[in-house]
Design a protein around this motif. Structure first.
Motif, PDB file in Angstrom:
ATOM      1  N   PHE A 176      44.572  15.902  56.466  1.00  0.00           N
ATOM      2  CA  PHE A 176      43.927  14.952  55.618  1.00  0.00           C
ATOM      3  C   PHE A 176      44.875  14.033  54.902  1.00  0.00           C
ATOM      4  CE2 PHE A 176      39.947  17.498  56.137  1.00  0.00           C
ATOM      5  CZ  PHE A 176      38.998  16.391  56.224  1.00  0.00           C
ATOM      6  N   GLU A 177      45.707  14.627  54.265  1.00  0.00           N
ATOM      7  CA  GLU A 177      46.786  13.866  53.387  1.00  0.00           C
ATOM      8  C   GLU A 177      47.497  13.020  54.389  1.00  0.00           C
ATOM      9  OE1 GLU A 177      49.628  16.396  51.598  1.00  0.00           O
ATOM     10  OE2 GLU A 177      50.493  14.673  50.570  1.00  0.00           O
ATOM     11  N   THR A 178      47.924  13.271  55.594  1.00  0.00           N
ATOM     12  CA  THR A 178      48.735  12.472  56.380  1.00  0.00           C
ATOM     13  C   THR A 178      47.510  11.167  56.964  1.00  0.00           C
ATOM     14  OG1 THR A 178      49.734  14.031  57.485  1.00  0.00           O
ATOM     15  CG2 THR A 178      49.872  12.131  58.613  1.00  0.00           C
ATOM     16  N   GLY A 179      46.386  11.432  57.198  1.00  0.00           N
ATOM     17  CA  GLY A 179      45.611  10.272  57.412  1.00  0.00           C
ATOM     18  C   GLY A 179      45.234   9.444  56.300  1.00  0.00           C
ATOM     19  N   PHE A 180      45.237  10.092  55.072  1.00  0.00           N
ATOM     20  CA  PHE A 180      44.985   9.225  53.708  1.00  0.00           C
ATOM     21  C   PHE A 180      46.288   8.355  53.668  1.00  0.00           C
ATOM     22  CE2 PHE A 180      44.982   8.618  49.251  1.00  0.00           C
ATOM     23  CZ  PHE A 180      43.747   8.480  49.073  1.00  0.00           C
ATOM     24  N   TYR A 181      47.510   8.734  53.876  1.00  0.00           N
ATOM     25  CA  TYR A 181      48.596   7.915  53.856  1.00  0.00           C
ATOM     26  C   TYR A 181      48.438   6.641  55.094  1.00  0.00           C
ATOM     27  CZ  TYR A 181      51.326  10.618  50.632  1.00  0.00           C
ATOM     28  OH  TYR A 181      51.718  11.454  49.621  1.00  0.00           O
ATOM     29  N   LEU A 182      48.200   7.132  55.956  1.00  0.00           N
ATOM     30  CA  LEU A 182      48.195   6.265  57.303  1.00  0.00           C
ATOM     31  C   LEU A 182      47.030   5.069  56.893  1.00  0.00           C
ATOM     32  CD1 LEU A 182      48.555   8.279  60.395  1.00  0.00           C
ATOM     33  CD2 LEU A 182      50.230   6.537  59.328  1.00  0.00           C
ATOM     34  N   LEU A 183      45.770   5.330  56.510  1.00  0.00           N
ATOM     35  CA  LEU A 183      44.877   4.761  56.229  1.00  0.00           C
ATOM     36  C   LEU A 183      44.912   3.674  55.101  1.00  0.00           C
ATOM     37  CD1 LEU A 183      41.901   3.964  57.217  1.00  0.00           C
ATOM     38  CD2 LEU A 183      40.965   5.686  55.547  1.00  0.00           C
ATOM     39  N   ASN A 184      45.373   4.265  54.037  1.00  0.00           N
ATOM     40  CA  ASN A 184      45.621   3.383  52.776  1.00  0.00           C
ATOM     41  C   ASN A 184      46.796   2.432  52.744  1.00  0.00           C
ATOM     42  OD1 ASN A 184      43.267   4.251  51.445  1.00  0.00           O
ATOM     43  ND2 ASN A 184      44.191   6.383  51.358  1.00  0.00           N
ATOM     44  N   ILE A 185      47.885   3.060  53.248  1.00  0.00           N
ATOM     45  CA  ILE A 185      49.224   2.346  53.517  1.00  0.00           C
ATOM     46  C   ILE A 185      49.204   1.087  54.559  1.00  0.00           C
ATOM     47  CG2 ILE A 185      51.768   2.231  53.986  1.00  0.00           C
ATOM     48  CD1 ILE A 185      51.991   4.839  52.621  1.00  0.00           C
ATOM     49  N   GLY A 186      48.035   1.167  55.546  1.00  0.00           N
ATOM     50  CA  GLY A 186      48.000   0.461  56.263  1.00  0.00           C
ATOM     51  C   GLY A 186      46.951  -0.774  55.890  1.00  0.00           C
ATOM     52  N   PHE A 187      46.140  -0.093  55.104  1.00  0.00           N
ATOM     53  CA  PHE A 187      45.200  -1.313  54.421  1.00  0.00           C
ATOM     54  C   PHE A 187      45.901  -2.297  53.446  1.00  0.00           C
ATOM     55  CE2 PHE A 187      42.032  -2.507  51.225  1.00  0.00           C
ATOM     56  CZ  PHE A 187      41.106  -3.281  52.110  1.00  0.00           C
ATOM     57  N   ALA A 188      46.844  -1.466  52.574  1.00  0.00           N
ATOM     58  CA  ALA A 188      47.678  -2.231  51.584  1.00  0.00           C
ATOM     59  C   ALA A 188      48.331  -3.244  52.460  1.00  0.00           C
ATOM     60  CB  ALA A 188      48.677  -1.400  50.992  1.00  0.00           C
ATOM     61  N   LEU A 189      49.120  -3.181  53.595  1.00  0.00           N
ATOM     62  CA  LEU A 189      49.690  -4.008  54.258  1.00  0.00           C
ATOM     63  C   LEU A 189      48.721  -5.139  55.088  1.00  0.00           C
ATOM     64  CD1 LEU A 189      52.226  -1.519  56.102  1.00  0.00           C
ATOM     65  CD2 LEU A 189      52.698  -3.035  54.309  1.00  0.00           C
ATOM     66  N   LYS A 190      47.602  -4.545  55.325  1.00  0.00           N
ATOM     67  CA  LYS A 190      46.689  -5.715  55.900  1.00  0.00           C
ATOM     68  C   LYS A 190      46.241  -6.493  54.853  1.00  0.00           C
ATOM     69  CE  LYS A 190      43.579  -6.742  59.002  1.00  0.00           C
ATOM     70  NZ  LYS A 190      44.298  -7.511  60.275  1.00  0.00           N
ATOM     71  N   ILE A 191      46.118  -6.318  53.704  1.00  0.00           N
ATOM     72  CA  ILE A 191      45.486  -7.109  52.683  1.00  0.00           C
ATOM     73  C   ILE A 191      46.834  -7.979  52.044  1.00  0.00           C
ATOM     74  CG2 ILE A 191      43.617  -6.003  52.495  1.00  0.00           C
ATOM     75  CD1 ILE A 191      44.364  -5.179  49.516  1.00  0.00           C
ATOM     76  N   MET A 192      48.204  -7.889  52.467  1.00  0.00           N
ATOM     77  CA  MET A 192      49.316  -8.146  51.749  1.00  0.00           C
ATOM     78  C   MET A 192      49.142  -9.916  51.416  1.00  0.00           C
ATOM     79  SD  MET A 192      52.978  -6.778  52.173  1.00  0.00           S
ATOM     80  CE  MET A 192      53.882  -8.459  52.910  1.00  0.00           C
ATOM     81  N   GLU A 193      48.740 -10.434  52.404  1.00  0.00           N
ATOM     82  CA  GLU A 193      48.671 -11.921  52.438  1.00  0.00           C
ATOM     83  C   GLU A 193      48.541 -12.631  51.287  1.00  0.00           C
ATOM     84  OE1 GLU A 193      46.898 -13.901  55.695  1.00  0.00           O
ATOM     85  OE2 GLU A 193      47.487 -16.045  55.041  1.00  0.00           O
ATOM     86  N   MET A 194      49.356 -13.419  50.587  1.00  0.00           N
ATOM     87  CA  MET A 194      49.082 -13.992  49.374  1.00  0.00           C
ATOM     88  C   MET A 194      49.262 -15.624  49.572  1.00  0.00           C
ATOM     89  SD  MET A 194      50.718 -11.878  46.421  1.00  0.00           S
ATOM     90  CE  MET A 194      50.825 -10.163  46.541  1.00  0.00           C
ATOM     91  N   ASN A 195      48.312 -16.365  48.988  1.00  0.00           N
ATOM     92  CA  ASN A 195      48.543 -17.912  49.069  1.00  0.00           C
ATOM     93  C   ASN A 195      48.373 -18.443  47.721  1.00  0.00           C
ATOM     94  OD1 ASN A 195      48.132 -18.019  51.939  1.00  0.00           O
ATOM     95  ND2 ASN A 195      45.986 -17.749  51.731  1.00  0.00           N
ATOM     96  N   LEU A 196      49.852 -18.670  47.561  1.00  0.00           N
ATOM     97  CA  LEU A 196      50.312 -19.135  46.418  1.00  0.00           C
ATOM     98  C   LEU A 196      50.162 -20.596  46.222  1.00  0.00           C
ATOM     99  CD1 LEU A 196      53.348 -16.968  45.092  1.00  0.00           C
ATOM    100  CD2 LEU A 196      50.934 -16.455  44.597  1.00  0.00           C
ATOM    101  N   TYR A 197      48.823 -21.201  45.935  1.00  0.00           N
ATOM    102  CA  TYR A 197      48.688 -22.689  46.251  1.00  0.00           C
ATOM    103  C   TYR A 197      49.545 -23.753  45.223  1.00  0.00           C
ATOM    104  CZ  TYR A 197      45.172 -21.699  42.687  1.00  0.00           C
ATOM    105  OH  TYR A 197      44.519 -21.263  41.536  1.00  0.00           O
ATOM    106  N   ASN A 198      49.794 -23.032  44.106  1.00  0.00           N
ATOM    107  CA  ASN A 198      50.503 -23.789  43.098  1.00  0.00           C
ATOM    108  C   ASN A 198      51.838 -22.974  42.564  1.00  0.00           C
ATOM    109  OD1 ASN A 198      51.180 -25.103  40.658  1.00  0.00           O
ATOM    110  ND2 ASN A 198      49.352 -24.980  39.432  1.00  0.00           N
ATOM    111  N   ASN A 199      52.786 -23.855  42.303  1.00  0.00           N
ATOM    112  CA  ASN A 199      54.244 -23.106  42.415  1.00  0.00           C
ATOM    113  C   ASN A 199      54.236 -22.817  40.607  1.00  0.00           C
ATOM    114  OD1 ASN A 199      56.818 -22.378  42.596  1.00  0.00           O
ATOM    115  ND2 ASN A 199      57.549 -24.522  42.329  1.00  0.00           N
ATOM    116  N   SER A 200      53.576 -21.865  40.437  1.00  0.00           N
ATOM    117  CA  SER A 200      53.703 -21.430  38.914  1.00  0.00           C
ATOM    118  C   SER A 200      53.784 -19.932  39.004  1.00  0.00           C
ATOM    119  CB  SER A 200      52.685 -21.982  38.093  1.00  0.00           C
ATOM    120  OG  SER A 200      51.288 -21.286  38.458  1.00  0.00           O
TER     121      SER A 200
END
Length: 128
Positions: free
Chosen positions: A54-78
């Motif tokens: 269960f712990e291994t599955g928890f790591y895979l699922l959550n780290i995978g999700f964290a990487l999946k949503i990582m994209e950031m669009n900084l539209y302003n240079n501030s």
């Protein structure tokens, strides 16, 4: 440069997301071993193995999700936009981790309840 701020935001987001995942996972699975032992009626070896899976599955699922949503669009240079984007990402990921924690707790309580119900033995009888 915008690229530098984006990289800085990624460099902050990834360690925070991974550290949050590790903290929640260690807390959850350290305390869930007692439920697993109860579910498997004291067979500690099976309880530990299942808990580790269960712990291994928890790591895979959550780290995978964290990487999946990582994209950031900084539209302003501030830095203000960078901090706002970071807090939004980390806050959203924290809410997701909280939901995953409660889903796991629900599964543990459900397993504990099922284990406490009396076992009904089913037999198939062939008459010939």
């Amino acid at each position: 440069m915008e690229t530098t701020k984006t990289l800085l935001a990624y460099a902050i987001y990834l360690p925070v997301a991974i550290a949050l995942t590790i903290y929640v996972s260690k807390t959850l699975f350290k305390n869930s071993l007692i439920y697993m032992t109860d579910i498997f009626k004291g067979r500690e070896e099976i309880a530990k193995a299942t808990n580790k899976l269960f712990e291994t599955g928890f790591y895979l699922l959550n780290i995978g999700f964290a990487l999946k949503i990582m994209e950031m669009n900084l539209y302003n240079n501030s830095y203000q936009v960078m901090i706002e984007e970071l807090t939004s990402k980390i806050g959203g990921f924290s809410i997701y981790l909280g939901i995953m924690l409660f889903i796991n707790l629900y599964l543990f309580f459900r397993g504990k309840r099922k284990a406490s119900q009396p076992q009904v033995e089913e037999r198939i009888v062939f008459r010939g």
